[in-house]
Motif scaffolding. Structure first.
Motif, PDB file in Angstrom:
ATOM      1  N   LEU A  32       0.959  -1.335  -0.349  1.00 56.97           N
ATOM      2  CA  LEU A  32      -0.612  -0.189   0.130  1.00 56.97           C
ATOM      3  C   LEU A  32       0.736   1.220   0.116  1.00 56.97           C
ATOM      4  O   LEU A  32       0.798   2.476  -0.558  1.00 56.97           O
ATOM      5  N   VAL A  33       1.636   1.322   0.807  1.00 49.23           N
ATOM      6  CA  VAL A  33       3.205   2.755   0.441  1.00 49.23           C
ATOM      7  C   VAL A  33       3.175   2.720  -0.805  1.00 49.23           C
ATOM      8  O   VAL A  33       3.689   3.161  -1.109  1.00 49.23           O
ATOM      9  N   TRP A  34       3.577   1.865  -1.134  1.00 49.71           N
ATOM     10  CA  TRP A  34       4.554   1.628  -2.921  1.00 49.71           C
ATOM     11  C   TRP A  34       3.254   1.719  -3.624  1.00 49.71           C
ATOM     12  O   TRP A  34       4.118   3.095  -4.324  1.00 49.71           O
ATOM     13  N   ASN A  35       2.109   1.220  -3.906  1.00 48.43           N
ATOM     14  CA  ASN A  35       1.081   2.035  -4.316  1.00 48.43           C
ATOM     15  C   ASN A  35       1.539   3.654  -3.904  1.00 48.43           C
ATOM     16  O   ASN A  35       0.529   4.379  -5.318  1.00 48.43           O
ATOM     17  N   PHE A  36       0.455   4.178  -2.603  1.00 47.98           N
ATOM     18  CA  PHE A  36       0.710   5.308  -2.739  1.00 47.98           C
ATOM     19  C   PHE A  36       1.912   6.624  -2.597  1.00 47.98           C
ATOM     20  O   PHE A  36       1.695   7.518  -2.753  1.00 47.98           O
ATOM     21  N   GLU A  37       2.926   5.637  -2.693  1.00 47.58           N
ATOM     22  CA  GLU A  37       4.026   7.000  -2.077  1.00 47.58           C
ATOM     23  C   GLU A  37       5.045   6.554  -3.635  1.00 47.58           C
ATOM     24  O   GLU A  37       6.202   8.114  -3.742  1.00 47.58           O
ATOM     25  N   HIS A  38       4.820   5.673  -4.424  1.00 49.93           N
ATOM     26  CA  HIS A  38       6.100   5.963  -5.305  1.00 49.93           C
ATOM     27  C   HIS A  38       6.078   6.680  -6.129  1.00 49.93           C
ATOM     28  O   HIS A  38       4.717   7.190  -6.732  1.00 49.93           O
ATOM     29  N   GLY A  39       7.025   7.648  -6.264  1.00 53.42           N
ATOM     30  CA  GLY A  39       6.851   8.506  -8.020  1.00 53.42           C
ATOM     31  C   GLY A  39       6.458  10.093  -7.300  1.00 53.42           C
ATOM     32  O   GLY A  39       6.191  10.804  -8.538  1.00 53.42           O
ATOM     33  N   VAL A  40       6.021  10.140  -6.334  1.00 58.36           N
ATOM     34  CA  VAL A  40       5.374  11.749  -5.319  1.00 58.36           C
ATOM     35  C   VAL A  40       6.716  12.384  -5.527  1.00 58.36           C
ATOM     36  O   VAL A  40       7.662  11.728  -5.013  1.00 58.36           O
ATOM     37  N   LYS A  41       6.716  12.804  -6.225  1.00 59.34           N
ATOM     38  CA  LYS A  41       7.869  14.657  -5.634  1.00 59.34           C
ATOM     39  C   LYS A  41       8.146  14.942  -4.373  1.00 59.34           C
ATOM     40  O   LYS A  41       7.421  14.668  -3.581  1.00 59.34           O
ATOM     41  N   ARG A  42       9.693  15.009  -4.112  1.00 58.55           N
ATOM     42  CA  ARG A  42      10.213  15.712  -2.499  1.00 58.55           C
ATOM     43  C   ARG A  42       9.413  14.272  -1.797  1.00 58.55           C
ATOM     44  O   ARG A  42       9.499  14.135  -0.475  1.00 58.55           O
ATOM     45  N   GLY A  43       9.116  12.659  -1.992  1.00 58.68           N
ATOM     46  CA  GLY A  43       9.135  11.942  -1.630  1.00 58.68           C
ATOM     47  C   GLY A  43      10.267  10.642  -1.562  1.00 58.68           C
ATOM     48  O   GLY A  43      10.837  11.274  -1.846  1.00 58.68           O
ATOM     49  N   ASP A  44      10.387   9.920  -0.323  1.00 61.63           N
ATOM     50  CA  ASP A  44      11.670   9.155  -0.243  1.00 61.63           C
ATOM     51  C   ASP A  44      11.101   7.944  -0.007  1.00 61.63           C
ATOM     52  O   ASP A  44      12.144   6.619   0.192  1.00 61.63           O
ATOM     53  N   ILE A  45       9.834   7.282  -1.124  1.00 59.62           N
ATOM     54  CA  ILE A  45       9.491   6.248  -1.534  1.00 59.62           C
ATOM     55  C   ILE A  45      10.199   6.253  -2.892  1.00 59.62           C
ATOM     56  O   ILE A  45       9.684   5.795  -4.092  1.00 59.62           O
ATOM     57  N   HIS A  46      11.415   5.464  -3.016  1.00 58.91           N
ATOM     58  CA  HIS A  46      11.907   5.312  -4.333  1.00 58.91           C
ATOM     59  C   HIS A  46      11.918   3.943  -4.959  1.00 58.91           C
ATOM     60  O   HIS A  46      11.545   4.431  -6.593  1.00 58.91           O
ATOM     61  N   GLY A  47      11.470   2.471  -4.573  1.00 52.07           N
ATOM     62  CA  GLY A  47      11.268   1.514  -5.175  1.00 52.07           C
ATOM     63  C   GLY A  47      10.479   0.767  -3.743  1.00 52.07           C
ATOM     64  O   GLY A  47      10.779   1.019  -2.889  1.00 52.07           O
ATOM     65  N   PHE A  48      10.097  -0.355  -4.499  1.00 50.93           N
ATOM     66  CA  PHE A  48       9.520  -1.406  -3.637  1.00 50.93           C
ATOM     67  C   PHE A  48      10.301  -1.499  -2.095  1.00 50.93           C
ATOM     68  O   PHE A  48       9.598  -1.507  -0.708  1.00 50.93           O
ATOM     69  N   GLY A  49      11.536  -1.374  -1.673  1.00 48.99           N
ATOM     70  CA  GLY A  49      12.463  -1.472  -0.890  1.00 48.99           C
ATOM     71  C   GLY A  49      12.360  -0.810   0.194  1.00 48.99           C
ATOM     72  O   GLY A  49      12.295  -1.339   1.125  1.00 48.99           O
ATOM     73  N   ASP A  50      12.125   0.301  -0.747  1.00 47.76           N
ATOM     74  CA  ASP A  50      11.941   1.503   0.705  1.00 47.76           C
ATOM     75  C   ASP A  50      10.241   1.350   1.278  1.00 47.76           C
ATOM     76  O   ASP A  50      10.252   1.753   2.791  1.00 47.76           O
ATOM     77  N   ALA A  51       9.801   1.449   0.751  1.00 47.36           N
ATOM     78  CA  ALA A  51       8.354   0.338   1.356  1.00 47.36           C
ATOM     79  C   ALA A  51       8.678  -0.598   1.818  1.00 47.36           C
ATOM     80  O   ALA A  51       7.440   0.244   2.876  1.00 47.36           O
ATOM     81  N   ALA A  52       9.115  -1.070   1.649  1.00 49.36           N
ATOM     82  CA  ALA A  52       9.101  -2.568   2.702  1.00 49.36           C
ATOM     83  C   ALA A  52      10.191  -1.827   3.742  1.00 49.36           C
ATOM     84  O   ALA A  52       9.436  -2.281   4.860  1.00 49.36           O
ATOM     85  N   PHE A  53      10.508  -0.849   3.597  1.00 51.46           N
ATOM     86  CA  PHE A  53      11.411  -1.015   5.049  1.00 51.46           C
ATOM     87  C   PHE A  53      11.060   0.236   5.688  1.00 51.46           C
ATOM     88  O   PHE A  53       9.999  -0.145   7.268  1.00 51.46           O
ATOM     89  N   PHE A  54      10.080   1.588   5.458  1.00 53.51           N
ATOM     90  CA  PHE A  54       9.424   1.593   5.777  1.00 53.51           C
ATOM     91  C   PHE A  54       8.418   1.458   6.314  1.00 53.51           C
ATOM     92  O   PHE A  54       8.142   1.367   8.250  1.00 53.51           O
ATOM     93  N   SER A  55       7.576   0.707   5.669  1.00 53.21           N
ATOM     94  CA  SER A  55       6.372  -0.713   7.021  1.00 53.21           C
ATOM     95  C   SER A  55       7.054  -1.253   7.784  1.00 53.21           C
ATOM     96  O   SER A  55       6.442  -1.254   8.746  1.00 53.21           O
ATOM     97  N   THR A  56       8.172  -1.488   7.366  1.00 55.45           N
ATOM     98  CA  THR A  56       9.262  -2.639   8.917  1.00 55.45           C
ATOM     99  C   THR A  56       9.096  -1.627  10.328  1.00 55.45           C
ATOM    100  O   THR A  56       8.429  -1.978  10.833  1.00 55.45           O
ATOM    101  N   VAL A  57       9.886  -0.569   9.335  1.00 54.71           N
ATOM    102  CA  VAL A  57      10.002   0.284  10.913  1.00 54.71           C
ATOM    103  C   VAL A  57       8.682   0.737  11.494  1.00 54.71           C
ATOM    104  O   VAL A  57       9.024   1.090  12.708  1.00 54.71           O
ATOM    105  N   GLN A  58       8.092   1.272  10.447  1.00 57.63           N
ATOM    106  CA  GLN A  58       6.965   1.199  11.741  1.00 57.63           C
ATOM    107  C   GLN A  58       6.109   0.483  12.488  1.00 57.63           C
ATOM    108  O   GLN A  58       5.428   0.461  13.707  1.00 57.63           O
ATOM    109  N   LEU A  59       6.321  -1.105  12.414  1.00 50.16           N
ATOM    110  CA  LEU A  59       5.343  -1.952  12.949  1.00 50.16           C
ATOM    111  C   LEU A  59       6.416  -2.206  14.474  1.00 50.16           C
ATOM    112  O   LEU A  59       6.506  -2.441  14.747  1.00 50.16           O
ATOM    113  N   LEU A  60       7.753  -1.868  13.959  1.00 48.75           N
ATOM    114  CA  LEU A  60       8.794  -2.264  15.090  1.00 48.75           C
ATOM    115  C   LEU A  60       9.357  -1.329  15.478  1.00 48.75           C
ATOM    116  O   LEU A  60       9.498  -1.070  17.082  1.00 48.75           O
TER     117      LEU A  60
END
Length: 105
Positions: A32-60
């Motif tokens: 979901l984060v990848w779907n919503f955030e990839h390609g957004v200007k000034r965003g930090d989600i550039h690939g699925f790995g970034d989205a997975a990292f973000f999701s995992t860190v939020q949970l931890l």
């Protein structure tokens, strides 16, 4: 303390269940984060790995070095991940409390 009893099995089952469902929540959150955030200007989600990292860190840790999501959908996913993390931490803490309380005569 050295015997493996029914209460040990219940605690282990609760931990395994929480871990398995959290891994599923992590995967869904990353997608979901990848779907919503990839390609957004000034965003930090550039690939699925970034989205997975973000999701995992939020949970931890309920925080991340990545900027907060910039889209409304990403923010909703972020809040849901944080709520899930708090819920699971308190549920596991309660499971440990019940485990140790059941040992007292």
């Amino acid at each position: 303390m050295s015997t493996w009893g029914d209460r040990h099995r219940r605690l282990l089952a609760r931990i395994i269940l929480a871990l398995a469902v959290t891994l599923l929540v992590d995967l869904v959150g990353a997608v979901l984060v990848w779907n919503f955030e990839h390609g957004v200007k000034r965003g930090d989600i550039h690939g699925f790995g970034d989205a997975a990292f973000f999701s995992t860190v939020q949970l931890l840790t309920v925080s991340s070095q990545i900027r907060n999501p910039l889209t409304v959908g990403g923010r909703i996913v972020d809040v849901c991940l944080e709520i899930w993390a708090l819920f699971v931490v308190t549920a596991i803490a309660g499971s440990f409390a019940a485990f140790f309380n059941s040992a007292d005569p």
